[in-house]
Design a protein around this motif. Structure first.
Motif, mmCIF file in Angstrom:
data_model
loop_
_atom_site.group_PDB
_atom_site.id
_atom_site.type_symbol
_atom_site.label_atom_id
_atom_site.label_comp_id
_atom_site.label_asym_id
_atom_site.label_seq_id
_atom_site.Cartn_x
_atom_site.Cartn_y
_atom_site.Cartn_z
ATOM 1 N N PHE A 74 -7.214 -2.545 31.923
ATOM 2 C CA PHE A 74 -7.396 -1.468 32.911
ATOM 3 C C PHE A 74 -6.125 -1.201 33.708
ATOM 4 O O PHE A 74 -6.184 -0.992 34.917
ATOM 5 N N LEU A 75 -4.985 -1.275 33.057
ATOM 6 C CA LEU A 75 -3.742 -0.980 33.779
ATOM 7 C C LEU A 75 -3.452 0.512 33.740
ATOM 8 O O LEU A 75 -3.805 1.180 32.770
ATOM 9 N N ASP A 76 -2.772 0.979 34.780
ATOM 10 C CA ASP A 76 -2.277 2.352 34.770
ATOM 11 C C ASP A 76 -0.879 2.334 34.152
ATOM 12 O O ASP A 76 0.060 1.813 34.766
ATOM 13 N N PRO A 77 -0.730 2.900 32.943
ATOM 14 C CA PRO A 77 0.562 2.796 32.247
ATOM 15 C C PRO A 77 1.686 3.565 32.939
ATOM 16 O O PRO A 77 2.830 3.437 32.553
ATOM 17 N N ARG A 78 1.345 4.329 33.985
ATOM 18 C CA ARG A 78 2.407 5.095 34.660
ATOM 19 C C ARG A 78 2.965 4.376 35.881
ATOM 20 O O ARG A 78 3.709 4.948 36.663
ATOM 21 N N THR A 79 2.589 3.101 36.063
ATOM 22 C CA THR A 79 3.066 2.370 37.244
ATOM 23 C C THR A 79 4.566 2.099 37.154
ATOM 24 O O THR A 79 5.016 1.414 36.224
ATOM 25 N N PRO A 80 5.371 2.620 38.106
ATOM 26 C CA PRO A 80 6.829 2.471 37.994
ATOM 27 C C PRO A 80 7.310 1.021 37.927
ATOM 28 O O PRO A 80 8.163 0.689 37.110
ATOM 29 N N GLU A 81 6.767 0.136 38.774
ATOM 30 C CA GLU A 81 7.241 -1.273 38.769
ATOM 31 C C GLU A 81 6.991 -1.917 37.410
ATOM 32 O O GLU A 81 7.810 -2.659 36.899
ATOM 33 N N LEU A 82 5.823 -1.615 36.847
ATOM 34 C CA LEU A 82 5.465 -2.187 35.548
ATOM 35 C C LEU A 82 6.453 -1.701 34.490
ATOM 36 O O LEU A 82 7.005 -2.490 33.713
ATOM 37 N N ASN A 83 6.716 -0.413 34.500
ATOM 38 C CA ASN A 83 7.601 0.139 33.471
ATOM 39 C C ASN A 83 9.036 -0.342 33.625
ATOM 40 O O ASN A 83 9.716 -0.581 32.629
ATOM 41 N N ALA A 84 9.467 -0.524 34.867
ATOM 42 C CA ALA A 84 10.829 -1.029 35.079
ATOM 43 C C ALA A 84 10.925 -2.451 34.526
ATOM 44 O O ALA A 84 11.874 -2.807 33.822
ATOM 45 N N ALA A 85 9.926 -3.272 34.812
ATOM 46 C CA ALA A 85 9.953 -4.666 34.341
ATOM 47 C C ALA A 85 9.859 -4.715 32.810
ATOM 48 O O ALA A 85 10.596 -5.470 32.159
ATOM 49 N N LEU A 86 9.000 -3.895 32.237
ATOM 50 C CA LEU A 86 8.878 -3.885 30.769
ATOM 51 C C LEU A 86 10.182 -3.396 30.134
ATOM 52 O O LEU A 86 10.616 -3.914 29.109
ATOM 53 N N GLY A 87 10.822 -2.428 30.775
ATOM 54 C CA GLY A 87 12.098 -1.913 30.278
ATOM 55 C C GLY A 87 13.142 -3.017 30.198
ATOM 56 O O GLY A 87 13.907 -3.102 29.227
ATOM 57 N N ARG A 88 13.162 -3.883 31.217
ATOM 58 C CA ARG A 88 14.131 -5.001 31.206
ATOM 59 C C ARG A 88 13.845 -5.935 30.029
ATOM 60 O O ARG A 88 14.741 -6.409 29.343
ATOM 61 N N MET A 89 12.570 -6.184 29.793
ATOM 62 C CA MET A 89 12.189 -7.088 28.698
ATOM 63 C C MET A 89 12.524 -6.462 27.343
ATOM 64 O O MET A 89 12.996 -7.122 26.422
ATOM 65 N N GLN A 90 12.325 -5.151 27.251
ATOM 66 C CA GLN A 90 12.606 -4.452 25.993
ATOM 67 C C GLN A 90 14.100 -4.483 25.704
ATOM 68 O O GLN A 90 14.520 -4.669 24.562
ATOM 69 N N ALA B 148 11.665 -14.136 28.937
ATOM 70 C CA ALA B 148 10.247 -13.872 29.202
ATOM 71 C C ALA B 148 10.000 -13.927 30.699
ATOM 72 O O ALA B 148 10.769 -14.545 31.452
ATOM 73 N N PHE B 149 8.948 -13.290 31.135
ATOM 74 C CA PHE B 149 8.569 -13.323 32.539
ATOM 75 C C PHE B 149 7.996 -14.706 32.858
ATOM 76 O O PHE B 149 7.508 -15.408 31.975
ATOM 77 N N SER B 150 8.006 -15.064 34.129
ATOM 78 C CA SER B 150 7.226 -16.235 34.529
ATOM 79 C C SER B 150 5.761 -15.773 34.539
ATOM 80 O O SER B 150 5.482 -14.567 34.593
ATOM 81 N N SER B 151 4.847 -16.733 34.503
ATOM 82 C CA SER B 151 3.434 -16.331 34.514
ATOM 83 C C SER B 151 3.110 -15.575 35.806
ATOM 84 O O SER B 151 2.337 -14.616 35.793
ATOM 85 N N GLN B 152 3.734 -15.996 36.912
ATOM 86 C CA GLN B 152 3.479 -15.303 38.185
ATOM 87 C C GLN B 152 3.953 -13.847 38.115
ATOM 88 O O GLN B 152 3.262 -12.941 38.583
ATOM 89 N N GLU B 153 5.120 -13.637 37.507
ATOM 90 C CA GLU B 153 5.614 -12.258 37.375
ATOM 91 C C GLU B 153 4.657 -11.420 36.524
ATOM 92 O O GLU B 153 4.352 -10.271 36.848
ATOM 93 N N ALA B 154 4.203 -12.004 35.429
ATOM 94 C CA ALA B 154 3.287 -11.283 34.542
ATOM 95 C C ALA B 154 2.009 -10.900 35.301
ATOM 96 O O ALA B 154 1.524 -9.764 35.233
ATOM 97 N N MET B 155 1.508 -11.863 36.042
ATOM 98 C CA MET B 155 0.265 -11.635 36.797
ATOM 99 C C MET B 155 0.476 -10.539 37.851
ATOM 100 O O MET B 155 -0.381 -9.678 38.047
ATOM 101 N N ASP B 156 1.618 -10.588 38.535
ATOM 102 C CA ASP B 156 1.906 -9.598 39.585
ATOM 103 C C ASP B 156 2.052 -8.198 38.994
ATOM 104 O O ASP B 156 1.596 -7.218 39.573
ATOM 105 N N MET B 157 2.706 -8.134 37.807
ATOM 106 C CA MET B 157 2.885 -6.824 37.166
ATOM 107 C C MET B 157 1.534 -6.200 36.841
ATOM 108 O O MET B 157 1.304 -5.012 37.033
ATOM 109 N N ILE B 158 0.646 -7.022 36.305
ATOM 110 C CA ILE B 158 -0.685 -6.538 35.916
ATOM 111 C C ILE B 158 -1.448 -6.055 37.146
ATOM 112 O O ILE B 158 -2.036 -4.980 37.166
ATOM 113 N N ARG B 159 -1.371 -6.845 38.190
ATOM 114 C CA ARG B 159 -2.126 -6.490 39.398
ATOM 115 C C ARG B 159 -1.574 -5.224 40.057
ATOM 116 O O ARG B 159 -2.323 -4.353 40.470
#
Ligand code: AMP
Ligand code: MN
Ligand code: MN
Ligand code: MN
Length: 296
Positions: free
Chosen positions: A84-100, A182-193
């Motif tokens: 149930f994530l909103d794929p348009r969330t800027p913080e999420l996309n910025a973090a995923l961009g770094r991982m990509q 890779a993200f830390s588990s806390q980072e992953a959890m925060d991104m999702i939330r």
């Protein structure tokens, strides 16, 4: 309206990560297999979801926007599903961009390491494999992973099977292994939330822990924001399920389940399959929604 219970599957991949079906093909496949509600959970990307949504709508399939985020974890692999994530969330996309970006830097290093082992494959061949006939532009968020390298090694005859590619070259500590940022588990959890989603621990078996250690580790993840656990997965057996169910009860986690379908023929896993005789009811989706609505 049918009175049949709704069939769900909350873990699967498209060509935007290491699945073999394009988003459109996957939706059609799920409908054929009589699923009613699914979550698409590509690795570290949500770029396939727009196409999934358009097709799912046409087919009358309920789509939960999801993701599977890899987190740092030495003993095994730690993957966190988000629903149930909103794929348009800027913080999420910025973090995923770094991982990509980190993946783009890592992949040529794998090619180099393979070369040193006498395995001659090029980055172009891996890209071609990963995009399987689809123009790169249509899969802009595409995540190229070791699974694609493994397929090229099989096709070129360097190994006999996908598994052998990992056992000889690509698995952790093997000759062509390159660690992935890779993200830390806390980072992953925060991104999702932050993206309005809810986190579930994917296939706990792959963490490689004994039950006591796992229970402790789940406790740590719950403190970081974990709210669900994938008790049912195609890779689990009934004994595993019992262990994970108890852990879910202990921490009050929502029990989720999914096939982890990749459609790659490396296993006979089908969509909807999460262990012989197991099917997960729609109450799971309602329980996830309930948790989210309680957040206010
Ligand atoms: P990556 O994200 O590049 O590290 O690659 C991870 C993908 O490689 C996973 O999603 C699996 O599809 C596959 N994979 C990783 N480790 C193994 C393994 N030991 N055996 C088979 N497949 C694996
Ligand atoms: Mn995968
Ligand atoms: Mn996984
Ligand atoms: Mn997966």
């Amino acid at each position: 309206m049918s009175d049949l219970p709704k069939r769900i599957d909350l873990h699967m991949h498209t060509t935007h990560s290491d699945g073999m079906y394009s988003p459109r093909e996957l939706m059609i496949h799920c409908r054929k297999r009589k699923l009613d509600c699914i979550a698409v959970t590509d690795h570290d990307t949500m770029s396939g979801l727009a196409e999934c949504r358009a097709e799912a709508q046409k087919l009358g399939l309920e789509l939960i926007p999801g993701i599977e985020i890899s987190a740092r974890f030495d003993p095994g692999s730690l993957h966190i599903l988000g629903f149930f994530l909103d794929p348009r969330t800027p913080e999420l996309n910025a973090a995923l961009g770094r991982m990509q970006q980190a993946r783009r830097e890592r992949n040529p290093q794998i090619v180099e390491k393979l070369k040193k082992c006498g395995v001659a494959i090029s980055m172009d061949e891996v890209i071609k494999e990963a995009c399987g006939g689809y123009p790169l532009a249509t899969v802009a968020g595409k995540q190229i992973s070791r699974a694609h390298f493994a397929r090229v090694l099989v096709k070129k005859g360097y190994v006999k099977s996908f598994r052998e590619a990992f056992d000889r070259y690509l698995a952790k500590n093997k000759t062509a292994y390159v660690p992935k940022a890779a993200f830390s588990s806390q980072e992953a959890m925060d991104m999702i939330r932050k993206a309005g989603g809810i986190a579930s621990l994917a296939h706990p078996k792959q963490m490689g822990l004994d039950p006591d250690e796992l229970e402790k580790e789940v406790g740590r993840l719950v403190a970081e924001g974990l709210e669900a656990i994938e008790v049912y997965s195609s890779g689990h057996d009934p004994r595993d399920n019992e262990i994970y169910k108890k852990i879910a009860e202990r921490y009050g986690l929502v029990v989720t389940g999914g096939s982890d379908f990749h459609g790659d023929g490396n296993s006979d896993v089908e969509v909807g399959f999460m262990g012989a005789g197991i099917s997960l009811g729609y109450e799971t989706v309602e329980a996830l929604r309930m948790r989210l609505s309680c957040r206010g």
